[in-house]
Design a protein around this motif. Structure first.
Motif, PDB file in Angstrom:
ATOM      1  N   SER A  55      10.817 -60.753  -7.516  1.00 53.44           N
ATOM      2  CA  SER A  55       9.682 -59.834  -7.681  1.00 53.44           C
ATOM      3  C   SER A  55       9.891 -58.964  -8.913  1.00 53.44           C
ATOM      4  CB  SER A  55       9.545 -58.904  -6.462  1.00 53.44           C
ATOM      5  OG  SER A  55       9.027 -59.600  -5.355  1.00 53.44           O
ATOM      6  N   LYS A  56       8.812 -58.693  -9.640  1.00 54.33           N
ATOM      7  CA  LYS A  56       8.895 -57.761 -10.760  1.00 54.33           C
ATOM      8  C   LYS A  56       9.163 -56.368 -10.206  1.00 54.33           C
ATOM      9  CE  LYS A  56       6.012 -60.256 -14.037  1.00 54.33           C
ATOM     10  NZ  LYS A  56       5.440 -61.364 -13.240  1.00 54.33           N
ATOM     11  N   VAL A  57       9.923 -55.562 -10.959  1.00 57.14           N
ATOM     12  CA  VAL A  57      10.331 -54.248 -10.458  1.00 57.14           C
ATOM     13  C   VAL A  57       9.874 -53.146 -11.406  1.00 57.14           C
ATOM     14  CG1 VAL A  57      12.332 -52.762  -9.981  1.00 57.14           C
ATOM     15  CG2 VAL A  57      12.370 -55.172  -9.268  1.00 57.14           C
ATOM     16  N   VAL A  58       9.216 -52.133 -10.836  1.00 54.69           N
ATOM     17  CA  VAL A  58       8.859 -50.929 -11.589  1.00 54.69           C
ATOM     18  C   VAL A  58       9.665 -49.768 -11.030  1.00 54.69           C
ATOM     19  CG1 VAL A  58       7.041 -49.274 -12.165  1.00 54.69           C
ATOM     20  CG2 VAL A  58       6.492 -51.720 -11.990  1.00 54.69           C
ATOM     21  N   MET A  59      10.414 -49.089 -11.900  1.00 60.03           N
ATOM     22  CA  MET A  59      11.102 -47.869 -11.503  1.00 60.03           C
ATOM     23  C   MET A  59      10.097 -46.736 -11.728  1.00 60.03           C
ATOM     24  SD  MET A  59      13.963 -49.175 -10.613  1.00 60.03           S
ATOM     25  CE  MET A  59      15.301 -47.977 -10.526  1.00 60.03           C
ATOM     26  N   HIS A  60       9.393 -46.395 -10.649  1.00 63.16           N
ATOM     27  CA  HIS A  60       8.329 -45.394 -10.740  1.00 63.16           C
ATOM     28  C   HIS A  60       8.936 -44.013 -10.988  1.00 63.16           C
ATOM     29  CE1 HIS A  60       6.227 -42.223  -8.571  1.00 63.16           C
ATOM     30  NE2 HIS A  60       7.000 -42.400  -7.537  1.00 63.16           N
ATOM     31  N   CYS A  61       8.246 -43.222 -11.809  1.00 57.12           N
ATOM     32  CA  CYS A  61       8.705 -41.867 -12.141  1.00 57.12           C
ATOM     33  C   CYS A  61      10.189 -41.887 -12.522  1.00 57.12           C
ATOM     34  CB  CYS A  61       8.464 -40.940 -10.955  1.00 57.12           C
ATOM     35  SG  CYS A  61       8.643 -39.208 -11.374  1.00 57.12           S
ATOM     36  N   PHE A  62      10.496 -42.739 -13.478  1.00 55.73           N
ATOM     37  CA  PHE A  62      11.895 -42.926 -13.862  1.00 55.73           C
ATOM     38  C   PHE A  62      12.540 -41.587 -14.195  1.00 55.73           C
ATOM     39  CE2 PHE A  62      15.359 -43.715 -16.806  1.00 55.73           C
ATOM     40  CZ  PHE A  62      16.071 -44.680 -16.113  1.00 55.73           C
ATOM     41  N   SER A  63      13.754 -41.365 -13.673  1.00 53.88           N
ATOM     42  CA  SER A  63      14.382 -40.059 -13.882  1.00 53.88           C
ATOM     43  C   SER A  63      15.850 -40.182 -14.290  1.00 53.88           C
ATOM     44  CB  SER A  63      14.279 -39.220 -12.596  1.00 53.88           C
ATOM     45  OG  SER A  63      14.923 -39.903 -11.538  1.00 53.88           O
ATOM     46  N   GLY A  64      16.255 -41.373 -14.743  1.00 57.05           N
ATOM     47  CA  GLY A  64      17.660 -41.575 -15.085  1.00 57.05           C
ATOM     48  C   GLY A  64      17.958 -41.298 -16.554  1.00 57.05           C
ATOM     49  N   SER A  65      19.185 -41.620 -16.917  1.00 56.37           N
ATOM     50  CA  SER A  65      19.649 -41.432 -18.299  1.00 56.37           C
ATOM     51  C   SER A  65      19.214 -42.609 -19.169  1.00 56.37           C
ATOM     52  CB  SER A  65      21.174 -41.380 -18.302  1.00 56.37           C
ATOM     53  OG  SER A  65      21.675 -42.631 -17.828  1.00 56.37           O
ATOM     54  N   VAL A  66      19.461 -42.485 -20.475  1.00 54.60           N
ATOM     55  CA  VAL A  66      19.192 -43.596 -21.397  1.00 54.60           C
ATOM     56  C   VAL A  66      20.033 -44.815 -20.996  1.00 54.60           C
ATOM     57  CG1 VAL A  66      19.418 -44.389 -23.783  1.00 54.60           C
ATOM     58  CG2 VAL A  66      18.536 -42.102 -23.311  1.00 54.60           C
ATOM     59  N   GLU A  67      21.286 -44.565 -20.604  1.00 51.49           N
ATOM     60  CA  GLU A  67      22.178 -45.670 -20.212  1.00 51.49           C
ATOM     61  C   GLU A  67      21.614 -46.405 -18.995  1.00 51.49           C
ATOM     62  OE1 GLU A  67      23.339 -42.447 -20.732  1.00 51.49           O
ATOM     63  OE2 GLU A  67      23.815 -43.057 -22.790  1.00 51.49           O
ATOM     64  N   PHE A  68      21.167 -45.642 -18.002  1.00 53.72           N
ATOM     65  CA  PHE A  68      20.607 -46.271 -16.800  1.00 53.72           C
ATOM     66  C   PHE A  68      19.316 -47.019 -17.141  1.00 53.72           C
ATOM     67  CE2 PHE A  68      18.278 -45.879 -12.592  1.00 53.72           C
ATOM     68  CZ  PHE A  68      18.960 -46.935 -12.005  1.00 53.72           C
ATOM     69  N   ALA A  69      18.514 -46.439 -18.026  1.00 54.65           N
ATOM     70  CA  ALA A  69      17.277 -47.116 -18.449  1.00 54.65           C
ATOM     71  C   ALA A  69      17.624 -48.473 -19.069  1.00 54.65           C
ATOM     72  CB  ALA A  69      16.511 -46.243 -19.447  1.00 54.65           C
ATOM     73  N   ARG A  70      18.666 -48.485 -19.896  1.00 50.92           N
ATOM     74  CA  ARG A  70      19.058 -49.746 -20.548  1.00 50.92           C
ATOM     75  C   ARG A  70      19.523 -50.773 -19.525  1.00 50.92           C
ATOM     76  NH1 ARG A  70      21.353 -46.745 -25.410  1.00 50.92           N
ATOM     77  NH2 ARG A  70      19.536 -46.755 -26.812  1.00 50.92           N
ATOM     78  N   GLU A  71      20.257 -50.308 -18.513  1.00 53.38           N
ATOM     79  CA  GLU A  71      20.704 -51.228 -17.452  1.00 53.38           C
ATOM     80  C   GLU A  71      19.502 -51.833 -16.728  1.00 53.38           C
ATOM     81  OE1 GLU A  71      24.090 -50.521 -14.595  1.00 53.38           O
ATOM     82  OE2 GLU A  71      24.037 -48.572 -15.601  1.00 53.38           O
ATOM     83  N   CYS A  72      18.511 -50.986 -16.460  1.00 54.09           N
ATOM     84  CA  CYS A  72      17.301 -51.453 -15.764  1.00 54.09           C
ATOM     85  C   CYS A  72      16.573 -52.490 -16.610  1.00 54.09           C
ATOM     86  CB  CYS A  72      16.369 -50.280 -15.463  1.00 54.09           C
ATOM     87  SG  CYS A  72      16.992 -49.198 -14.166  1.00 54.09           S
ATOM     88  N   ILE A  73      16.503 -52.234 -17.901  1.00 45.38           N
ATOM     89  CA  ILE A  73      15.768 -53.142 -18.779  1.00 45.38           C
ATOM     90  C   ILE A  73      16.494 -54.466 -18.934  1.00 45.38           C
ATOM     91  CG2 ILE A  73      15.184 -53.400 -21.240  1.00 45.38           C
ATOM     92  CD1 ILE A  73      14.196 -50.352 -20.654  1.00 45.38           C
TER      93      ILE A  73
END
Ligand code: NI
Length: 251
Positions: free
Chosen positions: A145-163
């Motif tokens: 399933s495609k995943v959306v991290m709604h109201c993302f509130s993490g760091s740049v590092e966590f954002a990169r991991e998610c991407i």
């Protein structure tokens, strides 16, 4: 523009007709309404039937995990035959409000990830102060399933991991707050193709209306802030986010 996460059923100061009209007047053509608990399911289904530009998600929010019962997947499957139900959400983990039932939250999250997989619907994730567990459960249990991290509130590092996992980030009003340094860094650092717009109305109202009740029309302030931060045109932001939202939700 598309407001991909908007609890329009919870807005108190406007009628639904007014909400939709304000949105249209400001260039917001589609609105997706997430569920928080089973009490929302019928309301959301009815909204999608009444308004052709309103879509819905069904799911149980982690703070409402105690409202879960094992008959819900069948209920959701039945309601999701309505093609305007476009995601399972909002689901996830919230360790901010009440830490006394984290294990139950995890159990309900896993069940709903599996349900989304079975229905072949995207997942709209609520993650508040639970980045590590949320990410680990998604990695372990989500199969396709495609995943959306709604109201993302993490760091740049966590954002990169998610991407790296192919996830998308829902960006809302917080990015317009002057003190939201981390959020602004995230928006500048990640590929535009992984960003979608949302309000999370009636909460998290962007500047210049911070402190009043939020509504889908205000998603334009989020788009404007993203354009400013990335030094690109507003049109580029609205086109890219609209295309990504269509890709995720099939709308
Ligand atoms: Ni929400």
């Amino acid at each position: 523009m598309i407001d991909t996460h908007s609890h329009i059923n919870m807005i108190e100061g406007l009628t639904t007709d007014e909400i939709i009209k304000n949105a249209k007047d400001n260039g917001i053509n589609k609105i997706i309404v997430p569920a928080a608990n089973p009490g929302d399911f019928q309301v959301i289904s009815a909204l999608t039937q009444k308004y052709n530009n309103v879509f819905g998600m069904l799911g149980v929010h982690p703070s409402d995990a105690k409202t879960w019962d094992d008959s819900l997947p069948d209920t959701i499957k039945q309601l999701a035959q309505n093609k305007k139900i476009v995601a399972i959400g909002e689901i996830g983990l919230d360790y901010y409000w009440d830490k006394s039932f984290n294990d139950l939250q995890k159990e309900i999250f896993i069940k709903q990830i599996k349900l989304a997989n079975e229905l072949n619907l995207p997942i709209d994730v609520h993650d508040r102060e639970a980045h590590k567990d949320t990410f680990e459960l998604l990695k372990e249990y989500n199969k396709g399933s495609k995943v959306v991290m709604h109201c993302f509130s993490g760091s740049v590092e966590f954002a990169r991991e998610c991407i790296k996992e192919g996830y998308y980030l829902g960006i809302g009003g917080v990015v317009t707050f002057k003190n939201a340094i981390k959020m602004k860094e995230v928006v500048k650092s990640i590929p535009l193709e992984h960003i979608i717009l949302e309000t999370d109305a009636p909460y998290l109202t962007p500047v210049p209306f911070r402190g009043t009740e939020n509504q889908p029309a205000y998603v334009k302030f989020v788009a404007e802030e993203i354009a400013k931060l990335r030094q690109i045109s507003l049109e580029e932001v609205t086109n890219a986010t609209e295309q990504t939202s269509k890709l995720i939700f099939g709308i």
